[in-house]
Scaffold this motif. Structure first.
Motif, PDB file in Angstrom:
ATOM      1  N   SER A 460       0.752  -0.945  -0.337  1.00 33.57           N
ATOM      2  CA  SER A 460      -0.232  -0.493   0.165  1.00 33.57           C
ATOM      3  C   SER A 460       0.830   1.417   0.287  1.00 33.57           C
ATOM      4  O   SER A 460       2.162   1.852   0.609  1.00 33.57           O
ATOM      5  N   GLU A 471      -5.894   5.497   6.507  1.00 30.42           N
ATOM      6  CA  GLU A 471      -6.863   5.617   5.116  1.00 30.42           C
ATOM      7  C   GLU A 471      -5.562   4.636   4.747  1.00 30.42           C
ATOM      8  O   GLU A 471      -5.066   5.368   3.567  1.00 30.42           O
ATOM      9  N   TYR A 472      -6.072   3.648   3.549  1.00 35.20           N
ATOM     10  CA  TYR A 472      -4.778   3.050   2.982  1.00 35.20           C
ATOM     11  C   TYR A 472      -5.596   2.494   1.732  1.00 35.20           C
ATOM     12  O   TYR A 472      -6.915   2.373   1.268  1.00 35.20           O
ATOM     13  N   ALA A 473      -4.287   2.284   0.511  1.00 41.44           N
ATOM     14  CA  ALA A 473      -4.958   2.566  -0.682  1.00 41.44           C
ATOM     15  C   ALA A 473      -4.316   0.877  -1.239  1.00 41.44           C
ATOM     16  O   ALA A 473      -3.377   0.766  -1.131  1.00 41.44           O
ATOM     17  N   GLU A 474      -5.477   0.329  -2.151  1.00 42.36           N
ATOM     18  CA  GLU A 474      -4.775  -0.491  -3.256  1.00 42.36           C
ATOM     19  C   GLU A 474      -3.005  -0.252  -3.268  1.00 42.36           C
ATOM     20  O   GLU A 474      -3.168   0.941  -4.452  1.00 42.36           O
ATOM     21  N   SER A 483      -2.016  -5.952   0.185  1.00 37.94           N
ATOM     22  CA  SER A 483      -1.448  -4.193   0.518  1.00 37.94           C
ATOM     23  C   SER A 483      -3.452  -4.886   1.072  1.00 37.94           C
ATOM     24  O   SER A 483      -4.615  -5.001   0.794  1.00 37.94           O
ATOM     25  N   ALA A 485      -7.189  -2.038   2.359  1.00 38.20           N
ATOM     26  CA  ALA A 485      -7.963  -1.172   1.397  1.00 38.20           C
ATOM     27  C   ALA A 485      -8.432  -0.445   2.629  1.00 38.20           C
ATOM     28  O   ALA A 485      -9.939  -1.284   2.602  1.00 38.20           O
ATOM     29  N   GLY A 486      -8.978   0.859   2.450  1.00 36.53           N
ATOM     30  CA  GLY A 486      -9.542   1.066   3.637  1.00 36.53           C
ATOM     31  C   GLY A 486      -9.108   1.853   4.962  1.00 36.53           C
ATOM     32  O   GLY A 486      -8.302   2.190   4.878  1.00 36.53           O
ATOM     33  N   GLY A 502     -13.921  -2.160   3.930  1.00 37.92           N
ATOM     34  CA  GLY A 502     -12.013  -3.177   3.862  1.00 37.92           C
ATOM     35  C   GLY A 502     -11.653  -3.649   3.138  1.00 37.92           C
ATOM     36  O   GLY A 502     -12.541  -4.923   3.145  1.00 37.92           O
ATOM     37  N   ARG A 505      -5.585  -7.659  -0.088  1.00 36.55           N
ATOM     38  CA  ARG A 505      -5.529  -8.208  -1.685  1.00 36.55           C
ATOM     39  C   ARG A 505      -4.285  -8.322  -1.707  1.00 36.55           C
ATOM     40  O   ARG A 505      -3.289  -8.470  -0.731  1.00 36.55           O
ATOM     41  N   GLU A 574      -9.252 -11.496  -3.577  1.00 37.70           N
ATOM     42  CA  GLU A 574      -9.217 -10.294  -2.307  1.00 37.70           C
ATOM     43  C   GLU A 574     -10.540 -10.457  -1.180  1.00 37.70           C
ATOM     44  O   GLU A 574     -10.588 -11.483  -2.301  1.00 37.70           O
ATOM     45  N   GLN A 576     -13.358  -8.978   0.765  1.00 34.85           N
ATOM     46  CA  GLN A 576     -13.447  -7.445   1.124  1.00 34.85           C
ATOM     47  C   GLN A 576     -14.561  -7.647   2.946  1.00 34.85           C
ATOM     48  O   GLN A 576     -15.746  -8.513   2.520  1.00 34.85           O
TER      49      GLN A 576
END
Length: 590
Positions: A460, A471-474, A483, A485-486, A502, A505, A574, A576
């Protein structure tokens, strides 16, 4: 002795790693001073402080880690003032505040000789901030420290590692001193050199405060030094295998970073005597039995199985251990499961009791939360099997999965030695679900932890924000990268989801993918949906998902999320989460 040599050489290698960069400005700021009065005291303080702090962090629990955080803050302040004093000498000259004056005294003048105590204090501050690369050598030392408890050898090994780093830094310091002296003499640039070092010190302080040294530089360093360190370990082991083993009365594996063994052990041959059955005292609770003792077990053949319920390697051995316990119990075999936890949630007796019910384990299990029995055996692996004869002697051991036929034959031989008539028919085991045998020929992904203490290959952008909601991003993933996300909070042991939606992956290559998960502190179930290469898994779903990839986290355990039915290739997984609160601990594969 070889282990101390290995630790020292591992420390020497840190000089070629990017993770050493934040420390270099503090060291080179003393490069133009007499080495014996300035540089050497600083390196001594740095090495001693690192050894002390690392020992406490490894064996003394959370309070030591928290105390070290306060020490790091104080060190950051002190070194920032040191940098300011180098950058702006006038500030130090006019300052009246004690701390700034201390920074001024630490910096002294560019031509001063430097004092022993100020240099030692600077080294102590540097030691509090130094985060060396956790490659194979340091991992070996810290794993042994965490699992065998506090001892003098742990501190001496860490001191040897720190001394190795100090040696290479001393060489750099001596070379740097000559360079700076030449620059001052030929260019008259002493003041600019001083100010440049002050600026670098402040940059280093900022980098450490922002976690660049541990979040980014250490990951970069692993790619550069791990191969060298591992080759060094392998070479020294080959020279003297016995010297690398922990001390104790039983035959033991070589220390290793990998605490969960995957590879089967070679045959033990004619079952020599490897030691005496050590004490079984120290368990916080016994399940399915009253507390057992080594003395009371004399006359019985005993199998001791070290395991923990979220370990996939352990789960795949359980069907065999369970079958042996059932088949040979009337012939004099006693199976003892020693449940030694890896994660904090595995210390809860209620969770262990539920696992025994789910796994249909009826033999005695000792809850070894304090690693008392683990240390008595000098054990280093999950799973680990120790075979004890009727005279209380350890006659064979096996680490990891596999060699089940050999292990059963050992049991049968020890029963025959005890005068028992064992049945001709052997057990016939077919594990299902998570207990099924792995497809090792296709496993190209390693066990991967999500807590920052042991996380690797995290992609990330920006790295891990430790112990705070972020706050993380892919990220862009290659094989074995992962990584978030969320919005997540990552602590030393797990990643906890702060807001619904969130995701995690992972680019993997294996037939099976498992993830150790648990609900949040409130215990509420967490719904999730799994995709593989962006689509529902269909027939490739695991036992804890359906064909649409849907499932629910209801307890703290290992979840099988993928079992591929066709050809195994690189895939992107992934998951979610539709609800907040989930805690994610580690990926494992099979």
């Amino acid at each position: 002795m070889l282990l101390f040599v290995l630790a020292y050489l591992g420390g020497v290698l840190t000089i070629i790693s990017p993770c050493i960069l934040p420390v270099l400005p503090f060291v080179f700021a003393r490069a133009d001073r007499p080495f014996l009065k300035s540089g050497l005291p600083m390196l001594i303080g740095m090495a001693l402080t690192f050894a002390a702090v690392a020992t406490l962090a490894a064996v003394a629990g959370g309070w030591a880690v928290a105390a070290n955080e306060y020490g790091r803050i104080a060190a950051l302040v002190l070194l920032a003032l040191f940098g300011i004093a180098l950058l702006f000498p006038a500030i130090a000259d006019r300052a009246t505040q004690p701390l700034v004056a201390l920074g001024g005294r630490l910096s002294q003048s560019a031509d001063g000789s430097g004092g022993f105590l100020p240099s030692l204090l600077l080294g102590v501050a540097t030691g509090l901030l130094w985060a060396p690369c956790a490659g194979p050598v340091l991992g070996l030392i810290l794993t042994g420290a965490a699992l065998q408890g506090a001892n003098v050898q742990t501190t001496l090994l860490l001191l040897a590692y720190a001394a190795g780093a100090a040696t290479s830094l001393a060489l750099a310091l001596l070379i740097g001193g000559r360079v700076f002296t030449a620059m001052k003499r030929s260019l008259g640039a002493g003041e600019w050199v001083r100010r440049g070092l002050g600026a670098l010190v402040l940059v280093a302080v900022a980098a450490i405060a922002l976690g660049v040294d541990t979040n980014y530089l250490t990951n970069v360093s692993l790619a550069q030094t791990s191969a060298v360190e591992q080759a060094l370990i392998d070479k020294l082991r080959g020279q003297d295998n016995a010297a690398m083993a922990p001390a104790g009365g039983t035959m033991q594996p070589n220390p290793s970073m990998m605490m969960k063994a995957n590879a089967p052990q070679e045959s033990a041959g004619a079952l020599p005597v490897e030691g005496e059955l050590p004490s079984l005292d120290g368990a916080v609770e016994w399940l399915n039995s009253k507390p057992l003792t080594a003395e009371a077990l004399r006359g019985k053949v005993v199998l001791v199985d070290f395991w923990t319920y979220s370990c996939i390697n352990c789960l795949r051995t359980i069907p065999y251990v369970r079958a042996w316990a059932e088949k040979y119990k009337d012939d004099g075999l006693v199976v003892i499961g020693v449940h030694t936890p890896e994660f904090a949630f595995e210390k809860q007796p209620a969770n262990v009791k539920k696992a025994l019910g789910d796994l249909k384990i009826g033999y005695p299990v000792a809850i070894d939360n304090n690693y008392s029995i683990w240390r008595a055996f000098n054990n280093m692996y999950w799973p680990a099997h120790y075979f004890i004869d009727a005279q209380g002697r350890i006659r064979h051991h096996h680490f990891g999965e596999g060699e089940y036929a050999k292990s059963e034959e050992v049991i049968r031989q020890l029963l025959r030695e005890a005068g028992k008539n064992v049945p001709e028919q052997r057990v016939d085991v077919r594990g299902t679900g998570a207990e099924a045998a792995p497809d090792m020929a296709n496993v190209k992904s390693p066990e991967t932890y999500l807590g920052y203490d042991r996380a690797e290959n995290f992609m990330s952008p920006g790295g891990v924000a430790r112990d705070e909601s972020h706050e993380y991003a892919e990220g862009v993933l290659k094989l074995n990268d992962w990584s978030l996300a969320g919005r997540w909070t990552v602590d030393p042991e797990n990643a906890a989801l702060d807001a619904a939606g969130g995701a995690i992956r992972y680019r993997f290559h294996a037939r099976d993918l498992h993830l150790v998960l648990g609900p949040g502190m409130d215990g509420k179930p967490v719904r999730f949906k799994v995709t593989i290469d962006g689509a529902s898994p269909g027939a490739d779903h695991g036992i804890d998902t359906d064909a649409n990839g849907e499932g629910t986290v209801t307890g703290q355990r290992l979840y099988q999320l993928v079992r591929q039915q066709g050809d195994v290739r690189d895939r992107t997984f992934e998951i979610q989460f539709l609800d907040p609160g989930v805690q994610a601990f580690a990926f494992t594969f099979g």
